[in-house]
Design a protein around this motif. Structure first.
Motif, PDB file in Angstrom:
ATOM      1  N   ALA A  90      -9.385 -14.547  -9.208  1.00  0.00           N
ATOM      2  CA  ALA A  90      -9.825 -14.087  -7.886  1.00  0.00           C
ATOM      3  C   ALA A  90      -8.657 -14.045  -6.914  1.00  0.00           C
ATOM      4  N   ARG A  91      -7.787 -15.067  -6.971  1.00  0.00           N
ATOM      5  CA  ARG A  91      -6.630 -15.089  -6.073  1.00  0.00           C
ATOM      6  C   ARG A  91      -5.671 -13.952  -6.393  1.00  0.00           C
ATOM      7  N   ILE A  92      -5.459 -13.694  -7.683  1.00  0.00           N
ATOM      8  CA  ILE A  92      -4.559 -12.620  -8.086  1.00  0.00           C
ATOM      9  C   ILE A  92      -5.104 -11.271  -7.641  1.00  0.00           C
ATOM     10  N   ARG A  93      -6.401 -11.056  -7.844  1.00  0.00           N
ATOM     11  CA  ARG A  93      -6.996  -9.784  -7.444  1.00  0.00           C
ATOM     12  C   ARG A  93      -6.899  -9.590  -5.930  1.00  0.00           C
ATOM     13  N   ARG A  94      -7.298 -10.589  -5.186  1.00  0.00           N
ATOM     14  CA  ARG A  94      -7.277 -10.485  -3.731  1.00  0.00           C
ATOM     15  C   ARG A  94      -5.851 -10.281  -3.219  1.00  0.00           C
ATOM     16  N   GLY A  95      -4.927 -11.080  -3.748  1.00  0.00           N
ATOM     17  CA  GLY A  95      -3.546 -10.983  -3.281  1.00  0.00           C
ATOM     18  C   GLY A  95      -2.892  -9.666  -3.642  1.00  0.00           C
ATOM     19  N   THR A  96      -3.269  -9.106  -4.778  1.00  0.00           N
ATOM     20  CA  THR A  96      -2.664  -7.847  -5.204  1.00  0.00           C
ATOM     21  C   THR A  96      -3.135  -6.685  -4.346  1.00  0.00           C
ATOM     22  N   VAL A  97      -4.423  -6.565  -4.152  1.00  0.00           N
ATOM     23  CA  VAL A  97      -4.948  -5.405  -3.409  1.00  0.00           C
ATOM     24  C   VAL A  97      -4.599  -5.491  -1.931  1.00  0.00           C
ATOM     25  N   GLU A  98      -4.282  -6.684  -1.451  1.00  0.00           N
ATOM     26  CA  GLU A  98      -3.932  -6.838  -0.041  1.00  0.00           C
ATOM     27  C   GLU A  98      -2.435  -6.720   0.228  1.00  0.00           C
ATOM     28  N   MET A  99      -1.634  -6.500  -0.810  1.00  0.00           N
ATOM     29  CA  MET A  99      -0.197  -6.373  -0.598  1.00  0.00           C
ATOM     30  C   MET A  99       0.113  -5.145   0.246  1.00  0.00           C
ATOM     31  N   PRO A 100       0.843  -5.301   1.338  1.00  0.00           N
ATOM     32  CA  PRO A 100       1.187  -4.140   2.164  1.00  0.00           C
ATOM     33  C   PRO A 100       2.246  -3.275   1.484  1.00  0.00           C
ATOM     34  N   ASP A 101       2.141  -1.989   1.667  1.00  0.00           N
ATOM     35  CA  ASP A 101       3.165  -1.092   1.139  1.00  0.00           C
ATOM     36  C   ASP A 101       4.441  -1.239   1.963  1.00  0.00           C
ATOM     37  N   PRO A 102       5.591  -1.276   1.325  1.00  0.00           N
ATOM     38  CA  PRO A 102       6.850  -1.376   2.079  1.00  0.00           C
ATOM     39  C   PRO A 102       7.180  -0.036   2.722  1.00  0.00           C
ATOM     40  N   PRO A 103       7.989  -0.044   3.771  1.00  0.00           N
ATOM     41  CA  PRO A 103       8.426   1.242   4.349  1.00  0.00           C
ATOM     42  C   PRO A 103       9.268   2.001   3.332  1.00  0.00           C
ATOM     43  N   PRO A 104       9.203   3.314   3.318  1.00  0.00           N
ATOM     44  CA  PRO A 104       9.954   4.087   2.315  1.00  0.00           C
ATOM     45  C   PRO A 104      11.456   3.797   2.309  1.00  0.00           C
ATOM     46  N   THR A 105      12.005   3.460   3.475  1.00  0.00           N
ATOM     47  CA  THR A 105      13.449   3.205   3.543  1.00  0.00           C
ATOM     48  C   THR A 105      13.840   1.853   2.962  1.00  0.00           C
ATOM     49  N   ALA A 106      12.875   1.032   2.582  1.00  0.00           N
ATOM     50  CA  ALA A 106      13.189  -0.287   2.033  1.00  0.00           C
ATOM     51  C   ALA A 106      13.990  -0.194   0.743  1.00  0.00           C
ATOM     52  N   MET A 107      13.889   0.940   0.050  1.00  0.00           N
ATOM     53  CA  MET A 107      14.621   1.077  -1.214  1.00  0.00           C
ATOM     54  C   MET A 107      16.133   1.080  -1.010  1.00  0.00           C
TER      55      MET A 107
ATOM     56  N   PRO B 267       2.301 -16.019  -9.625  1.00  0.00           N
ATOM     57  CA  PRO B 267       1.899 -14.773 -10.293  1.00  0.00           C
ATOM     58  C   PRO B 267       1.935 -13.549  -9.384  1.00  0.00           C
ATOM     59  N   LEU B 268       1.657 -13.736  -8.104  1.00  0.00           N
ATOM     60  CA  LEU B 268       1.679 -12.599  -7.193  1.00  0.00           C
ATOM     61  C   LEU B 268       3.083 -12.033  -7.009  1.00  0.00           C
ATOM     62  N   HIS B 269       4.099 -12.848  -7.209  1.00  0.00           N
ATOM     63  CA  HIS B 269       5.466 -12.344  -7.132  1.00  0.00           C
ATOM     64  C   HIS B 269       5.801 -11.465  -8.327  1.00  0.00           C
ATOM     65  N   VAL B 270       5.126 -11.680  -9.442  1.00  0.00           N
ATOM     66  CA  VAL B 270       5.266 -10.789 -10.591  1.00  0.00           C
ATOM     67  C   VAL B 270       4.424  -9.531 -10.375  1.00  0.00           C
ATOM     68  N   MET B 271       3.225  -9.714  -9.860  1.00  0.00           N
ATOM     69  CA  MET B 271       2.334  -8.574  -9.627  1.00  0.00           C
ATOM     70  C   MET B 271       2.938  -7.575  -8.641  1.00  0.00           C
ATOM     71  N   SER B 272       3.685  -8.073  -7.677  1.00  0.00           N
ATOM     72  CA  SER B 272       4.270  -7.170  -6.681  1.00  0.00           C
ATOM     73  C   SER B 272       5.251  -6.198  -7.331  1.00  0.00           C
ATOM     74  N   LEU B 273       5.925  -6.648  -8.391  1.00  0.00           N
ATOM     75  CA  LEU B 273       6.835  -5.764  -9.110  1.00  0.00           C
ATOM     76  C   LEU B 273       6.064  -4.623  -9.769  1.00  0.00           C
ATOM     77  N   PHE B 274       4.979  -4.954 -10.462  1.00  0.00           N
ATOM     78  CA  PHE B 274       4.213  -3.930 -11.173  1.00  0.00           C
ATOM     79  C   PHE B 274       3.377  -3.077 -10.219  1.00  0.00           C
ATOM     80  N   ARG B 275       3.158  -3.552  -9.018  1.00  0.00           N
ATOM     81  CA  ARG B 275       2.490  -2.741  -7.995  1.00  0.00           C
ATOM     82  C   ARG B 275       3.481  -1.808  -7.308  1.00  0.00           C
ATOM     83  N   GLY B 276       4.771  -2.134  -7.437  1.00  0.00           N
ATOM     84  CA  GLY B 276       5.799  -1.261  -6.889  1.00  0.00           C
ATOM     85  C   GLY B 276       6.166  -1.541  -5.455  1.00  0.00           C
ATOM     86  N   VAL B 277       5.854  -2.741  -4.960  1.00  0.00           N
ATOM     87  CA  VAL B 277       6.190  -3.033  -3.568  1.00  0.00           C
ATOM     88  C   VAL B 277       7.543  -3.734  -3.440  1.00  0.00           C
TER      89      VAL B 277
END
Length: 387
Positions: free
Chosen positions: A339-356, A130-140
């Motif tokens: 709980a795992r989804i919440r913790r994993g989502t808020v702890e996702m690091p932002d990618p560097p801007p050039t990653a796009m 699920p965290l791999h889906v959440m990362s998409l909607f978080r924009g990372v």
């Protein structure tokens, strides 16, 4: 998060009362309707269908309840996270769990699924974290799973484009001589898109091993079904030259049976099938939508009484296939997942801007390299202002 979950659970409850159909819905849950495949009635009674026999073990039945409950809790948690500013947007599947899990569990190893942006239940069935889906909607990132390993493509935001991808992939499978099938997901609104109709033309012409799985949740964002089509959607398949089936999309067993049969027919070279899973979107189209502007509260309340999870729970309880301890254990597991989804989502690091720029092409092109350099220079021009 707790308030959001409690509100949804209180609204839906465990109701399994049979009610009159939603106006304009064509009596979707009436056992007297011959064109609707149903194996589990809204009140949790197991029935048979002559064309779609289904043998499932007690363990599989309990597994479906667990799947749907956990996926719904994931959905509720994601909605809460978006409201708290942790996600950019979220596309809820509330009410469509049976359609997605039934179809997802019908897939075999070697099959491939092409989702829209709402198939979280299918992602779960294909063992996508699920965290791999959440990362998409978080924009990372654009989705953190490997489509080849999971047999599950990346989410598609462009409406209907995944049907062309699925048909092309199926034609490739056909030419490779592989005994596998492809499942393309779409919504009722997507049937009005040119890409979907083009995909079905090609699929029919080449007898491609693809199944088009339409989750008819009654609304293309704000446009109701009766304004989208003058005939039931599954009947459109006849115009392309392949079978169409309407299944009760809130009945996980019927969805499993129908999708399994369609995929097997595709593997055997019988060509495509169009499945219309007649269901209902109990929440908003996305968290940017306000459904109260285009539908009545009474309509939503009627469909809540056909809740797919409550239906299966009633059957498990009545048949004594699950006891209170089982349901409590599933709820506890859902709490841990949330709980795992919440913790994993808020702890996702932002990618560097050039990653796009990194994953646009397999090999970076000169124009893209120039754009990256220009972007880096632009960002560097602000460094002095920050001192």
């Amino acid at each position: 998060m707790t308030a959001v979950r409690d509100e949804i659970e209180a609204d839906i409850g465990d109701a399994t009362e049979v009610v009159d159909p939603v106006p304009g819905a064509g009596a979707p849950h009436s056992p007297r309707q011959p064109d609707l495949v149903q194996l589990l009635t809204p009140e949790g009674e197991r029935i048979e269908h002559p064309d779609y026999p289904l043998d499932v073990t007690d363990e599989e039945l309990r597994g479906f309840y667990r799947d749907m409950t956990l996926v719904r809790r994931w959905d509720v948690e994601a909605t809460a996270l978006q409201r708290q500013g942790e996600l950019g947007i979220w596309a809820s599947l509330l009410g469509q769990e049976a359609a997605q899990l039934g179809a997802g569990r019908a897939l075999q190893d070697g099959d491939m699924a092409f989702p829209t942006y709402r198939e979280h239940g299918v992602a779960w069935a294909r063992e996508v974290d699920p965290l791999h889906v959440m990362s998409l909607f978080r924009g990372v990132d654009s989705g953190g799973w490997n489509p080849v390993e999971r047999g599950f493509g990346l989410y598609t935001i462009v409406i209907g484009a995944q049907c062309l991808h699925a048909t092309g992939y199926a034609m490739g499978v056909q030419r490779d001589g592989a005994e596998s099938a492809v499942l393309a997901f779409l919504g009722d609104g997507a049937t009005s898109q040119g890409e979907v109709n083009e995909a079905m033309v090609f699929a029919a012409s080449f007898s491609a091993p693809v199944v088009f799985f339409c989750q008819n949740n009654q609304y293309a964002i704000s446009v109701p079904l009766e304004r989208q089509s003058k005939v039931p959607l599954y009947r459109r398949a006849a115009g392309f030259g392949f079978p169409g089936v309407r299944v009760d999309g809130n009945d996980v067993l019927a969805v499993l049976a129908v999708t399994r049969a369609a995929l097997q027919a595709a593997r055997e070279g019988q060509g495509p099938t169009f499945i219309e899973a007649f269901t209902y979107r109990m929440g908003a189209h996305t968290t940017s939508d306000d459904p109260t502007r285009y539908r009545l509260a009474g309509e939503v309340e009627e469909w809540k009484l056909r809740d797919p999870i409550a239906r299966l729970k009633a059957y498990l309880s009545r048949s004594r296939l699950a006891d209170a301890a089982f349901f409590e254990d599933v709820d506890a597991e859902a709490d841990r997942l949330a709980a795992r989804i919440r913790r994993g989502t808020v702890e996702m690091p932002d990618p560097p801007p050039t990653a796009m720029f990194d994953a646009v092409y397999a090999e970076q092109t000169p124009p893209l390299a120039a754009q990256r350099a220009e972007f880096e220079a632009y960002r560097a021009s602000f460094e002095g202002d920050q001192e």
